[in-house]
Design an enzyme around this catalytic site. Structure first.
Site: not given
Ligand code: PBG
Ligand code: ZN
Length: 327
Positions: A200, A210, A222, A238, A253, A279
């Site tokens: 990720k 968010r 992050r 990973e 992702k 998203s």
């Molecule tokens: C948080 C999380 C995120 C998403 C899924 N779980 C956002 C982030 O890591 O800031 C993103 C999913 C998306 O953008 O559709 N752990």
């Molecule tokens: Zn999170």
């Protein structure tokens, strides 16, 4: 692969009619490949539209049940649940509270749908902590890895008890899959599967999420736990760790900017592999389609097919609802 020069000298032969194109098609996209993410929010009376994700809402328990039933009827086999609690604290304790909103949602959907769909619990703390990070903070504001793992273990058990068939840890803490596997096994949930968000990335494409999950970090970002977008070899390391720790399925992702990573992960491990079309990827297609700049349905199917072609067995996508009837 050896080229076969004679028949391929006229590749257009197989493009002449729809049925010939179908016969020659290599990649098949089915509604059974899709996983639909859904948001459920505590303390609201009506679903709240998510402005940056047209067609999506923060659901009430009731509207969630309706949406889930419709997705199941469309043949979407899995739902990925995110909760937005009414109260956040430093630890994110609503994430594992038996009456936490996701636990309530899992129980309701289990009662409604049983094993007809696979309920997947997204496991993280950022929606639940008042600071918006994916783990507990230590002095100085960095995320404390090992203290966070203990909380993840509790969340996994709470979600499994509430009916999750699959737990999907998304916080990118080191050792999270092993900690969750051990906790599930100890609590009698040896049959609960783990879909690891293994690779990720620290991506700008999570912006609309968010808004949906109300989990933006209040300070910093992050990059201290999610991956650097420049790295692909590291993604394989990973994934290897998560597999060694007991991941049943792995995920890459976001999707489109990381198709090379997806391809390599599928080739290297051969595990059931998911890609999360996130998203921001959804919002980009929607925004361009709203302006009439692209044909939204066509681009939707092209993008989802491309993700499958790059090696995804499963595609987590906000398009599940719109794509399923076309497949
Ligand atoms: C948080 C999380 C995120 C998403 C899924 N779980 C956002 C982030 O890591 O800031 C993103 C999913 C998306 O953008 O559709 N752990
Ligand atoms: Zn999170």
């Amino acid at each position: 692969m050896q080229p076969a020069p004679f028949p391929l000298s006229r590749p257009r032969r197989l493009r002449r009619t729809r049925v010939l194109r179908e016969l020659a098609r290599e990649t098949h996209l089915s509604r059974r490949d899709l996983v639909a993410p859904l948001f459920v929010k505590e303390g609201i009376d009506e679903p709240v539209p998510i402005s940056s994700m047209p067609g999506h809402h923060q659901h009430t328990l009731e509207s969630l049940r309706k949406e889930a039933a419709e997705l199941a009827a469309l043949g979407v086999p899995a739902l990925l649940l995110f909760g937005v609690p009414a109260h956040k604290d430093a630890e994110g304790s609503q994430a594992w509270a038996p009456e936490g909103i996701v636990q309530q949602a899992l129980r309701a959907l289990t009662a409604d749908l049983g094993d007809e769909v696979a309920l997947v619990g997204d496991l993280c703390l950022c929606e639940y902590t008042d600071h918006g990070h994916c783990g507990l903070l230590q002095d100085g504001g960095a995320v404390a890895n090992d203290a966070t793992l203990q909380r993840y273990a509790r969340i996994a058990v709470a979600q499994a008890e509430a009916g999750a068939a699959v737990i999907a840890p998304s916080g990118m803490m080191d050792g999270q899959v092993g900690a969750i596997r051990a906790a599930l096994d100890d609590a009698g949930f040896a049959d609960t599967a783990i879909l690891a968000y293994a690779a990720k990335y620290a991506s700008g494409l999570y912006g609309p999420f968010r808004e949906a999950a109300e989990g933006a970090p209040r300070f910093g970002d992050r990059t201290g736990y999610q991956m650097d977008p420049a790295n692909a070899d590291e993604a394989l390391r990973e994934v290897a760790l998560d597999v060694a720790e007991g991941a049943d399925m792995v995920m890459v992702k976001p999707a489109l900017a990381y198709l090379d990573v997806l391809w390599r992960v599928k080739q290297a491990f051969g595990l059931p592999t998911a890609a999360y079309h996130v998203s921001g990827e959804y919002a980009m297609v929607k925004a361009a389609a709203e302006r009439g700049w692209v044909d939204g349905d066509r681009v939707m199917l092209e993008v989802l097919t491309g993700i499958r072609r790059a090696g995804a067995d499963l595609v987590v996508t906000y398009f599940a609802r719109e794509a399923a009837p076309l497949l």
